[in-house]
Design a protein around this motif. Structure first.
Motif, PDB file in Angstrom:
ATOM      1  N   ARG A 193      33.321  50.324  20.552  1.00 30.26           N
ATOM      2  CA  ARG A 193      33.526  50.630  18.964  1.00 30.26           C
ATOM      3  C   ARG A 193      34.101  52.503  18.905  1.00 30.26           C
ATOM      4  NH1 ARG A 193      31.865  45.952  16.336  1.00 30.26           N
ATOM      5  NH2 ARG A 193      31.154  47.202  14.418  1.00 30.26           N
ATOM      6  N   SER A 194      33.246  52.670  19.677  1.00 28.23           N
ATOM      7  CA  SER A 194      32.891  54.588  19.198  1.00 28.23           C
ATOM      8  C   SER A 194      35.404  54.656  19.289  1.00 28.23           C
ATOM      9  CB  SER A 194      32.694  55.729  20.154  1.00 28.23           C
ATOM     10  OG  SER A 194      33.031  56.469  20.135  1.00 28.23           O
ATOM     11  N   ARG A 195      35.792  54.387  20.423  1.00 29.46           N
ATOM     12  CA  ARG A 195      36.811  54.443  20.431  1.00 29.46           C
ATOM     13  C   ARG A 195      38.507  53.482  19.199  1.00 29.46           C
ATOM     14  NH1 ARG A 195      36.224  54.106  25.795  1.00 29.46           N
ATOM     15  NH2 ARG A 195      36.040  51.745  26.098  1.00 29.46           N
ATOM     16  N   HIS A 196      38.052  52.583  18.611  1.00 30.37           N
ATOM     17  CA  HIS A 196      38.677  51.835  17.781  1.00 30.37           C
ATOM     18  C   HIS A 196      37.415  51.576  16.621  1.00 30.37           C
ATOM     19  CE1 HIS A 196      39.503  50.272  21.595  1.00 30.37           C
ATOM     20  NE2 HIS A 196      40.663  50.489  21.043  1.00 30.37           N
ATOM     21  N   ARG A 197      37.442  53.054  15.808  1.00 28.54           N
ATOM     22  CA  ARG A 197      36.606  52.590  14.763  1.00 28.54           C
ATOM     23  C   ARG A 197      36.772  52.341  13.673  1.00 28.54           C
ATOM     24  NH1 ARG A 197      32.757  58.070  14.536  1.00 28.54           N
ATOM     25  NH2 ARG A 197      34.288  58.829  12.907  1.00 28.54           N
ATOM     26  N   GLN A 233      26.182  49.546  10.452  1.00 25.53           N
ATOM     27  CA  GLN A 233      27.210  49.287  10.231  1.00 25.53           C
ATOM     28  C   GLN A 233      28.732  48.904  10.772  1.00 25.53           C
ATOM     29  OE1 GLN A 233      29.032  49.795   6.569  1.00 25.53           O
ATOM     30  NE2 GLN A 233      27.628  48.921   5.507  1.00 25.53           N
ATOM     31  N   ARG A 234      28.611  50.860  11.942  1.00 24.18           N
ATOM     32  CA  ARG A 234      29.251  51.815  12.647  1.00 24.18           C
ATOM     33  C   ARG A 234      29.004  50.589  14.053  1.00 24.18           C
ATOM     34  NH1 ARG A 234      30.419  57.320  12.815  1.00 24.18           N
ATOM     35  NH2 ARG A 234      31.134  56.516  10.648  1.00 24.18           N
ATOM     36  N   TYR A 235      27.648  50.403  14.543  1.00 26.30           N
ATOM     37  CA  TYR A 235      27.579  50.363  15.845  1.00 26.30           C
ATOM     38  C   TYR A 235      26.285  49.407  15.350  1.00 26.30           C
ATOM     39  CZ  TYR A 235      30.119  54.855  16.766  1.00 26.30           C
ATOM     40  OH  TYR A 235      30.900  55.949  17.428  1.00 26.30           O
ATOM     41  N   PRO A 236      26.106  47.747  14.983  1.00 28.79           N
ATOM     42  CA  PRO A 236      25.680  46.926  14.801  1.00 28.79           C
ATOM     43  C   PRO A 236      24.605  46.637  16.588  1.00 28.79           C
ATOM     44  CG  PRO A 236      27.588  46.133  15.115  1.00 28.79           C
ATOM     45  CD  PRO A 236      27.970  47.267  15.261  1.00 28.79           C
TER      46      PRO A 236
END
Length: 105
Positions: free
Chosen positions: A99-103, A89-92
């Motif tokens: 995506r890590s910075r704006h999780r 879900q976090r990194y599809p």
């Protein structure tokens, strides 16, 4: 080997008293420290990475984690499946710095 099978087999070597959870939590920290020390020596001290020793320490951490799950009556495989689903879900599309910075949790 399946995670739940490992958990049950590992449990055969658990020595128990009322402090099982504390012992296992401290064991995770202790064994993780040994693993980190191998990485530190490889990264900063010019040592060869001893994969046999690294594998041993990974197994020790795994044992303690499996026994924490056993103590809490959590199938070990459930923890693994939930972790993969969270990462999916976090990194599809696989890890990305963006995506890590704006999780969003």
């Amino acid at each position: 080997m399946e995670f739940n099978e490992y958990q049950k087999l590992a449990n055969r070597t658990l020595y128990g008293n009322e402090q099982v959870l504390t012992n296992c939590a401290l064991g995770v920290a202790s064994e993780a420290g040994e693993l980190v020390d191998l990485v530190k020596k490889y990264t900063f001290h010019g040592h060869d990475l001893d994969k046999k020793e690294l594998t041993k320490e990974l197994g020790d951490v795994l044992w303690y984690l499996s026994q924490i799950a056993e103590w809490a009556d959590i199938p070990f495989e459930e923890a693994a499946v939930q972790n993969i689903e969270k990462l999916r879900q976090r990194y599809p599309d696989g890890f990305s710095e963006e995506r890590s910075r704006h999780r969003v949790e």
